[in-house]
Design a protein around this motif. Sequence first.
Motif, PDB file in Angstrom:
ATOM      1  N   VAL A   3      -4.996   5.380  -6.888  1.00 25.84           N
ATOM      2  CA  VAL A   3      -3.623   5.618  -7.332  1.00 25.84           C
ATOM      3  C   VAL A   3      -3.349   7.107  -7.498  1.00 25.84           C
ATOM      4  O   VAL A   3      -2.214   7.573  -7.285  1.00 25.84           O
ATOM      5  N   ASP A   4      -4.366   7.882  -7.842  1.00 26.12           N
ATOM      6  CA  ASP A   4      -4.190   9.330  -8.021  1.00 26.12           C
ATOM      7  C   ASP A   4      -3.646  10.010  -6.769  1.00 26.12           C
ATOM      8  O   ASP A   4      -3.023  11.080  -6.864  1.00 26.12           O
ATOM      9  N   ASP A 218      -7.086   1.754  -8.877  1.00 26.10           N
ATOM     10  CA  ASP A 218      -7.084   1.419  -7.456  1.00 26.10           C
ATOM     11  C   ASP A 218      -5.939   0.455  -7.171  1.00 26.10           C
ATOM     12  O   ASP A 218      -5.698  -0.469  -7.947  1.00 26.10           O
ATOM     13  N   THR A 219      -5.242   0.669  -6.060  1.00 24.70           N
ATOM     14  CA  THR A 219      -4.096  -0.178  -5.730  1.00 24.70           C
ATOM     15  C   THR A 219      -4.483  -1.647  -5.579  1.00 24.70           C
ATOM     16  O   THR A 219      -3.671  -2.536  -5.820  1.00 24.70           O
ATOM     17  N   ILE A 281       3.306  -3.332  -0.918  1.00 19.48           N
ATOM     18  CA  ILE A 281       3.108  -2.621   0.342  1.00 19.48           C
ATOM     19  C   ILE A 281       2.494  -1.247   0.078  1.00 19.48           C
ATOM     20  O   ILE A 281       3.059  -0.433  -0.659  1.00 19.48           O
ATOM     21  N   THR A 282       1.351  -1.000   0.684  1.00 20.85           N
ATOM     22  CA  THR A 282       0.651   0.276   0.562  1.00 20.85           C
ATOM     23  C   THR A 282       0.282   0.773   1.967  1.00 20.85           C
ATOM     24  O   THR A 282       0.348  -0.001   2.936  1.00 20.85           O
ATOM     25  N   PRO A 283      -0.095   2.048   2.100  1.00 16.27           N
ATOM     26  CA  PRO A 283      -0.475   2.561   3.426  1.00 16.27           C
ATOM     27  C   PRO A 283      -1.522   1.683   4.109  1.00 16.27           C
ATOM     28  O   PRO A 283      -2.471   1.215   3.486  1.00 16.27           O
ATOM     29  N   GLY A 284      -1.280   1.459   5.383  1.00 15.89           N
ATOM     30  CA  GLY A 284      -2.105   0.552   6.162  1.00 15.89           C
ATOM     31  C   GLY A 284      -1.371  -0.730   6.510  1.00 15.89           C
ATOM     32  O   GLY A 284      -1.765  -1.449   7.438  1.00 15.89           O
ATOM     33  N   TYR A 285      -0.270  -0.998   5.784  1.00 17.13           N
ATOM     34  CA  TYR A 285       0.539  -2.184   6.061  1.00 17.13           C
ATOM     35  C   TYR A 285       1.248  -2.022   7.406  1.00 17.13           C
ATOM     36  O   TYR A 285       1.772  -0.954   7.725  1.00 17.13           O
ATOM     37  N   LYS A 286       1.287  -3.076   8.203  1.00 17.09           N
ATOM     38  CA  LYS A 286       1.989  -3.067   9.473  1.00 17.09           C
ATOM     39  C   LYS A 286       3.379  -3.661   9.279  1.00 17.09           C
ATOM     40  O   LYS A 286       3.522  -4.857   9.003  1.00 17.09           O
TER      41      LYS A 286
END
Length: 350
Positions: A3-4, A218-219, A281-286
Motif C-alpha cells: 500500500v505504501d 498489502d492490497t 481493482i489494482t495494477p495488473g487488472y485487465k
Amino acid sequence: MKVDLFDFELPRERIAEHPANPRDAARMLDLSADGMHDRIVRELPDILRPGDLLISNDTRVIPARLFGKRGDAKVEVTLHKQEGLGTWVAFAKPAKKLRIGETFKVNDEFEAEVLDKKDGGEVTLKFNRSGADLIAALEKYGVMPLPPYIRRETGGDDQDKSDYQTIFAQKDGAVAAPTAGLHFTPELLANLDARGVNRRTITLHVGAGTFLPVKVDDTEDHKMHAEWGSISKEIADLINETRANGGRVVAVGTTSLRLLESAAREDGVVEPFEAETDIFITPGYKFRAVDMLLTNFHLPRSTLFMLVSAFAGFDRMKAAYNHAIENEYRFYSYGDCSLLECASKIDART
C-alpha cells in the motif's frame, strides 16, 4: 502490492472546499492521448468522438448523516448500506455509546433500534420509518454526508445540498456523490449531444466505505465494502454495440467504471447486472469494458488511486499527480479532474 507504493504528499491547500462555478469550468488534466495536457472540462466534446458512449452514474445522494442521542449521550451516525426495509448499516461516532437493543433517537418522531454492532464503528439500525417515509425524514433531519476532508462545522450547509448532487442524480440511495459527475452542466451535455456522443446512465449506490483508508500493508488483505448496482439490458446492448462499431466507452467516475467492469465477461461483453459488487481493482487488472475514464483526483493510499493507477498505468499516474500538485490543481470531491485513457490502448500504439 504494498500500500505504501500508493502514498504521496498533498498540501492541505490543494483540497477543494467548494466546486468550480460554473461546474464545467473545472480544470481537466488530459491523459487521453500520448501526453499530458492542461484543459478544462468544457473541452470534453472536443476530445471525444462521434459514436463514443458516455456512461454516468444516476444515483442520488441522500442526507445520510444524522445527529441524535442514546439517552443523554450525543451520537452521530452516517448511513452507508441499506440492509432491508428501514434497516441500514451505519458508521457511528462514538460507537461505544450505542448498545444492541437500545434506541438511537433523532427526535420524538424519528428514531432507530440498534440491532447489531460490528468492528470499525459499524452498527445496524432499524428505523421507525421505511421507504419514502424514511427518505422524507432524512431530507428533513439529515445533512449531506460530506467527506471528512471538506471542512464544515455540522456537515453540509444549504449550498452543499445542491453542490454535492450531480446533474444525473435520479435514484435515491447513495451516501457519497459520484464526484466526476459534479462537473457536468446542461450546456456541456448539449455540446456532447451536438458532437454525436451518446449518453446513458447506470446506477451504483455509492457507500461511505469509499472514504475509508486502507489500513492493511498489502492490497491483497484489503476488503471492499459491497455496493448495489444496476445495468439494464438496453444499456448493456448499447455498450456492446458501441465497441463493436469502433466507438469508445467513457466512464464518468470510478463508480461507473467499477460497475461496468463487474458486469463484463472475460471477453469484454457487458451483461445486464442487478446485484452487489465489491470489485477491488489494482495494477495488473485487465480492463474489459471501459476505454476512457473521467475522474477526480483521489486520496493517497486509497482504493481509488489504486484503481486509476491500474487503468492508466502506475508511473503515468504518479507523474500526473505530481504535475497536478505542482500546477495547483484542486483535489478530491469538489476538485478538478483528469481524463484518462486505458494504458493498454496507449501501449498498443507505441
